[in-house]
Enzyme design. Structure first.
Site, PDB file in Angstrom:
ATOM      1  N   HIS A 119     -14.593  22.906   3.169  1.00 43.26           N
ATOM      2  CA  HIS A 119     -14.486  23.682   4.410  1.00 43.26           C
ATOM      3  C   HIS A 119     -15.185  25.038   4.289  1.00 43.26           C
ATOM      4  CE1 HIS A 119     -11.367  20.875   5.680  1.00 43.26           C
ATOM      5  NE2 HIS A 119     -10.723  21.097   4.557  1.00 43.26           N
ATOM      6  N   ASP A 120     -14.687  25.856   3.351  1.00 46.60           N
ATOM      7  CA  ASP A 120     -15.101  27.270   3.330  1.00 46.60           C
ATOM      8  C   ASP A 120     -16.555  27.456   2.905  1.00 46.60           C
ATOM      9  OD1 ASP A 120     -12.610  27.943   4.192  1.00 46.60           O
ATOM     10  OD2 ASP A 120     -11.838  28.456   2.208  1.00 46.60           O
TER      11      ASP A 120
END
Ligand code: BDR
Ligand code: CA
Length: 310
Positions: free
Chosen positions: A240-241
């Site tokens: 995600h990040d």
């Protein structure tokens, strides 16, 4: 090469760790600070983890400043806390106590100072509390910020609830302020980040680098893969990040679309949901949302960059 001045606002977090290590290995970025927030773990642990990661990267020029311990509406807890990132937030490995000091300004004050000193891009990969408080204290600073790149939200289905993604759910009031402010935003929602993942071959690659960074990354990702196996029936781990950092390294790598974003702050079932309006009339909106990414190209870059650590 002109480097992008960056602060990473984060709640490390296993995937935060990969994003941070990617950023710190990338010559395109001048990472000035990691500002921490409660999220994947409490503030004490996320701040300790940020200091561990700076020490691991040997980038002692990067400042770590602690931010908000509680969301604007008060502390949040969630069922199964600790299952995703471990009790300590980084997969519960053994670490020596880091020598990296804690910076003496609060994260919000540091952000304000760095915004005042020159063009700044904020990469926000945790709950948006620090940015919400920044806007409450210094509403005019939004106009000075070059861009805010956020991992958060979901167009279709959440992860912490059917409606809401964790970073937005953890502080919907702050998120609503962030999306309403005048700064340009690039948003990486779950429907984009679920296209970016690492598999067992990638874990073996990192471990086979035989460096401290390589081993730590593989070891942190192993319990994260076990969580994915239970929750998503696949060991491939979502990155995600790292998508928020990848966007800064190659602006063409992630296709984007102009949108309007609002946050549900009062729904009985939908608190923390992002209302992402993709209709045609928003094509030129100052808020862009990531739509698609080629995972193979991303993974190749991540492998190359992480292999530069000695
Ligand atoms: C987001 O929530 C956290 O668990 C991850 O670090 C990421 O920032 C994904 O929903
Ligand atoms: Ca995070």
């Amino acid at each position: 090469m002109a480097r992008t001045r960056v602060v990473i606002d984060t709640d490390p977090g296993v995937d935060d760790a990969v994003a941070i290590l990617l950023a710190l290995a990338s010559p395109e970025l001048e990472v000035l600070a990691l500002t921490t927030v409660a999220g994947n773990s409490d503030l004490e642990k996320t701040t300790l983890n940020a200091r561990r990661l700076v020490e691991l990267s040997q980038r002692f020029d990067v400042v770590v400043a602690a931010g908000c311990a509680e969301a604007i509406a008060g502390a949040v807890r969630y069922e199964g806390e600790g299952d995703v990132h471990g009790i300590d937030g980084l997969g519960d490995l053994q670490w020596d106590s880091p020598n990296v000091p804690l910076h003496d300004e609060h994260a919000v004050e540091l952000l304000f100072r760095l915004i005042s000193e020159g063009p700044l891009t904020i990469v926000a990969i945790g709950p948006l509390t620090n940015l919400g408080v920044l806007l409450e204290r210094y509403p005019d600073c939004a106009a000075l910020v070059e861009r805010v790149v956020i991992m958060g939200g979901a167009s279709f289905e959440g992860n912490v609830s059917p409606a809401a993604e964790f970073n937005i759910w953890a502080d919907p009031e702050a998120a609503q302020m962030v999306f309403a402010a005048s700064w340009p935003i690039t948003l990486m929602p779950l429907d984009l980040t679920h296209q970016a993942s690492l598999n067992d071959d990638d874990l073996a690659y990192f471990s086979g680098l035989n460096t401290e960074v390589g081993r730590r990354v593989a070891d942190m990702l192993e319990p994260y893969a076990r969580f994915h196996e239970v929750w998503y029936q696949q060991r491939e781990v979502f990155m995600h990040d790292a998508m928020a950092v990848y966007e800064l390294l190659d602006a063409s790598a992630i296709t984007k679309q102009g949108v309007e974003v609002s946050v549900e702050t009062s729904g009985t079932y939908s608190r923390g949901a992002t209302w992402i309006d993709r209709r045609h009339q928003h094509a030129n909106s100052r808020t862009q949302v990531g739509v698609s990414v080629d995972n193979a190209t991303f993974v190749e870059l991540l492998r190359t960059r992480l292999s530069t650590y000695r």
